[in-house]
Design a protein around this motif. Structure first.
Motif, PDB file in Angstrom:
ATOM      1  N   TRP A  94       0.803  -1.216   0.000  1.00 20.55           N
ATOM      2  CA  TRP A  94       0.000   0.000   0.000  1.00 20.55           C
ATOM      3  C   TRP A  94       0.832   1.260   0.000  1.00 20.55           C
ATOM      4  O   TRP A  94       0.401   2.295  -0.515  1.00 20.55           O
ATOM      5  N   ASN A  97       1.461   1.835  -3.648  1.00 18.78           N
ATOM      6  CA  ASN A  97       0.339   2.420  -4.366  1.00 18.78           C
ATOM      7  C   ASN A  97       0.144   3.881  -4.020  1.00 18.78           C
ATOM      8  O   ASN A  97      -0.154   4.698  -4.892  1.00 18.78           O
ATOM      9  N   THR A  98       0.345   4.220  -2.732  1.00 14.81           N
ATOM     10  CA  THR A  98       0.239   5.624  -2.339  1.00 14.81           C
ATOM     11  C   THR A  98       1.297   6.441  -3.056  1.00 14.81           C
ATOM     12  O   THR A  98       1.037   7.560  -3.512  1.00 14.81           O
ATOM     13  N   PHE A 101       0.323   7.145  -6.587  1.00 12.96           N
ATOM     14  CA  PHE A 101      -0.709   8.167  -6.645  1.00 12.96           C
ATOM     15  C   PHE A 101      -0.120   9.560  -6.420  1.00 12.96           C
ATOM     16  O   PHE A 101      -0.400  10.502  -7.170  1.00 12.96           O
ATOM     17  N   LEU A 105       0.094  12.698  -9.055  1.00 12.43           N
ATOM     18  CA  LEU A 105      -0.494  13.969  -8.651  1.00 12.43           C
ATOM     19  C   LEU A 105       0.485  15.114  -8.822  1.00 12.43           C
ATOM     20  O   LEU A 105       0.190  16.161  -9.407  1.00 12.43           O
ATOM     21  N   HIS A 120      -5.793  25.201 -22.367  1.00  8.68           N
ATOM     22  CA  HIS A 120      -6.662  24.356 -21.546  1.00  8.68           C
ATOM     23  C   HIS A 120      -5.824  23.229 -20.977  1.00  8.68           C
ATOM     24  O   HIS A 120      -5.022  22.639 -21.684  1.00  8.68           O
ATOM     25  N   PHE A 121      -6.006  22.916 -19.723  1.00  2.03           N
ATOM     26  CA  PHE A 121      -5.152  21.914 -19.091  1.00  2.03           C
ATOM     27  C   PHE A 121      -5.565  20.501 -19.481  1.00  2.03           C
ATOM     28  O   PHE A 121      -6.718  20.127 -19.379  1.00  2.03           O
ATOM     29  N   GLU A 122      -4.613  19.727 -19.958  1.00  5.35           N
ATOM     30  CA  GLU A 122      -4.870  18.333 -20.275  1.00  5.35           C
ATOM     31  C   GLU A 122      -4.232  17.462 -19.220  1.00  5.35           C
ATOM     32  O   GLU A 122      -3.047  17.577 -18.947  1.00  5.35           O
ATOM     33  N   TYR A 123      -5.023  16.589 -18.651  1.00  8.58           N
ATOM     34  CA  TYR A 123      -4.519  15.711 -17.613  1.00  8.58           C
ATOM     35  C   TYR A 123      -3.490  14.759 -18.211  1.00  8.58           C
ATOM     36  O   TYR A 123      -3.793  14.019 -19.138  1.00  8.58           O
ATOM     37  N   PHE A 125      -2.125  11.774 -18.355  1.00  8.71           N
ATOM     38  CA  PHE A 125      -2.458  10.521 -17.745  1.00  8.71           C
ATOM     39  C   PHE A 125      -1.496   9.384 -18.080  1.00  8.71           C
ATOM     40  O   PHE A 125      -1.397   8.401 -17.360  1.00  8.71           O
ATOM     41  N   GLN A 126      -0.770   9.498 -19.212  1.00  5.97           N
ATOM     42  CA  GLN A 126       0.092   8.389 -19.626  1.00  5.97           C
ATOM     43  C   GLN A 126       1.154   8.070 -18.594  1.00  5.97           C
ATOM     44  O   GLN A 126       1.771   7.016 -18.648  1.00  5.97           O
ATOM     45  N   VAL A 128       0.770   7.409 -15.534  1.00  4.58           N
ATOM     46  CA  VAL A 128       0.396   6.440 -14.495  1.00  4.58           C
ATOM     47  C   VAL A 128       0.828   5.003 -14.809  1.00  4.58           C
ATOM     48  O   VAL A 128       1.415   4.354 -13.942  1.00  4.58           O
ATOM     49  N   LYS A 255       1.704  14.005 -28.739  1.00  9.09           N
ATOM     50  CA  LYS A 255       0.275  13.714 -28.716  1.00  9.09           C
ATOM     51  C   LYS A 255      -0.471  14.642 -29.646  1.00  9.09           C
ATOM     52  O   LYS A 255      -1.339  14.242 -30.393  1.00  9.09           O
ATOM     53  N   THR A 259      -3.023  13.707 -32.927  1.00  4.58           N
ATOM     54  CA  THR A 259      -4.438  14.024 -33.000  1.00  4.58           C
ATOM     55  C   THR A 259      -4.758  14.788 -34.276  1.00  4.58           C
ATOM     56  O   THR A 259      -5.682  14.437 -35.001  1.00  4.58           O
TER      57      THR A 259
END
Lengths: 270, 220
Positions: A94, A97-98, A101, A105, A120-123, A125-126, A128, A255, A259
């Motif tokens: 754990w 995992n923390t 995360f 963040l 505009h802010f794009e998260y 995500f790749q 993670v 990216k 697109t």
């Protein structure tokens, strides 16, 4: 059968005791040597039941909190005295995992702060899946390196699971640091990195030191040096891959191109 | 009920009984008569009623442990005891679609990721609770965790529709409230089945799980 059990227990040093579930597992293992007692499923598929792994999760809240607090203290060297030094996998899993995360963040916070006024802010995500693979590989491979090194200097009291436990708990220091790393000042980031390096390495070495007290100096320094080198490598990889600004721009550019290329392809085809 | 008992199709008594019956113990013949011959609307309405009934448990979080235990053990609440996966499936699809629509790039990645995180996360938390010694059935726990994602869903939909009116801090407040609501909803269920000394360590993964899901909603 009971005699064998007593013999097993006496081989262990006094500070490493067995818990109830470990004793039960040992009894079950001895029972399994008698094939008539066990069904086929119980003999071969024991690995897939939950009870098999329960001994590695035999923890209470107080124990976990005590170990976490101890991990923040790099000099005490008393990690294996808490709760009898029983290895467990709850904490490492754990904490890992923390850490994933909080790092994800913090990377996104940095990106958010680097935003131009009109964008505009794009998260991002790749990051993670990459982070997950990096952290899990690190937590699996590094304790194995430690165990091999300890075996080379013929130290058999600390098993592989002990190495997993202590390495997992040593990563607790990285959690607040990864959050603080979102401050965009490079000087602060480097100072935090040095602090983590120092804290983790000294925590690991002071705990291994308790077990290595009786070895000749060269072997001791070899182990300490190995721990330090591995930690430095990991920290440098961590800092330069996840927290360097060049990386984001690269990822962002790549990216965007894909697109617009796809869009123009679709529109052009129509 | 015996084997030869013929239930006339569409009788009121039959339809009234269909709602709270434990299908696992019914006769094979009777099950076939019940669900295959009735109108599709009846089946759908029954399932939707079941989902709404369980959602009512999420919307009003049962803070007291005694109620959580009642939820787990009550023989009358057969449907909660059995646990269905329709609700979690619908909620996870809704959440993944909402978050995926709003991101200009890699919307398919985000859809897939949310889906996997929700189901994989529920599975991991349940296995964790079982390993720590809790007596809980796997599907019941996955069901509860899935239903408790409902407040985060509400927050995501709200933020999608009111996107231009909400600054960063307002979004933070909405998502924070949704996260706390989700966690409290699942708290009474989860903590009722663990020992006193293991409560915090079995609830912490749930906290992490919902925080991870809510974090996605802020940055739509």
């Amino acid at each position: 059968m009971l005699d064998n059990l007593n013999q097993d227990v006496s081989i262990l040093q006094p500070s490493l005791q067995m818990t109830d579930s470990q004793v039960q597992n040992r009894i079950r293992q001895m029972k399994m040597e008698d094939p008539d007692d066990q069904t086929c499923y119980q003999r071969f598929c024991n690995l897939f039941t939950i009870e098999y792994y329960r001994e590695y999760f035999d923890v209470t809240t107080d124990l976990v909190i005590a170990k976490v607090v101890n991990a923040f203290n790099p000099f005490s060297g008393t990690f294996f005295d808490i709760g009898g030094g029983i290895p467990e996998l709850y904490g490492p899993f754990w904490i890992l995992n923390t850490l994933i995360f909080t790092t994800a963040l913090s990377v996104n916070i940095i990106k958010y702060m680097q935003l131009q006024p009109g964008e505009h802010f794009e998260y991002q995500f790749q990051i993670v899946p990459i982070l997950t693979i990096f952290m899990y590989l690190k937590t699996l491979i590094v304790p194995m390196i430690y165990r091999v090194a300890l075996k080379c200097v013929s130290q058999d009291r600390l098993t592989l699971l002990h190495c997993f436990t202590i390495y997992g708990y040593s990563a607790v220091v990285m959690i607040p640091i990864s959050l603080l790393n979102s401050i965009p000042n490079p000087a602060i980031q480097w100072m935090l990195l040095v602090y983590v390096l120092f804290a983790q390495t000294s925590f690991l070495t002071s705990n291994f030191n308790q077990e290595l007290k009786y070895l000749p100096k060269e072997k001791k320094y070899m182990i300490v040096g190995l721990v330090a080198v591995v930690q430095i490598t990991i920290m440098i990889l961590y800092k330069f891959y996840f927290f360097s600004s060049i990386n984001y721009q690269q990822l962002g550019l790549v990216k965007k191109r894909t697109t617009t290329h796809l869009l123009s392809h679709i529109l052009g085809a129509n | 009920m015996t084997d030869n008992h013929q239930v006339p199709f569409g009788s009121g008594m039959f339809q009234g009984q269909a709602k709270f019956v434990d299908y696992a113990h019914m006769n094979q013949q009777e099950v076939q008569v019940n669900t295959l011959d009735e109108p599709v609307m009846d089946t759908l309405l029954r399932d939707i009623n079941m989902i709404l009934y369980k959602l009512s448990y999420v919307i009003i979080p049962r803070m007291k442990e005694t109620q959580g235990r009642k939820l787990r053990n009550c023989k009358r609440l057969d449907q909660i005891k059995i646990g269905d996966l329709w609700g979690p499936l619908l909620l996870s699809l809704l959440l993944a679609m909402t978050l995926g629509i709003n991101s200009n790039q890699s919307s398919d990645t985000i859809f897939g990721t949310i889906f996997i995180i929700m189901w994989g996360g529920s599975a991991v938390i349940t296995v964790n609770a079982k390993l720590l010694g809790g007596q809980v059935s796997f599907f019941q726990s996955v069901c509860v965790l899935g239903y408790c994602v409902f407040p985060i869903n509400v927050a995501a939909v709200l933020i999608t529709f009111l996107q231009s009116y909400l600054g960063f801090f307002l979004r933070l407040i909405i998502v924070g409230a949704a996260f706390l609501w989700s966690t409290f909803s699942s708290l009474s269920f989860m903590s009722s089945m663990m020992n006193e000394e293991k409560k915090v360590i079995s609830v912490y993964p749930i906290f992490l799980f919902y925080m991870f899901l809510s974090w996605f909603c802020i940055f739509i």
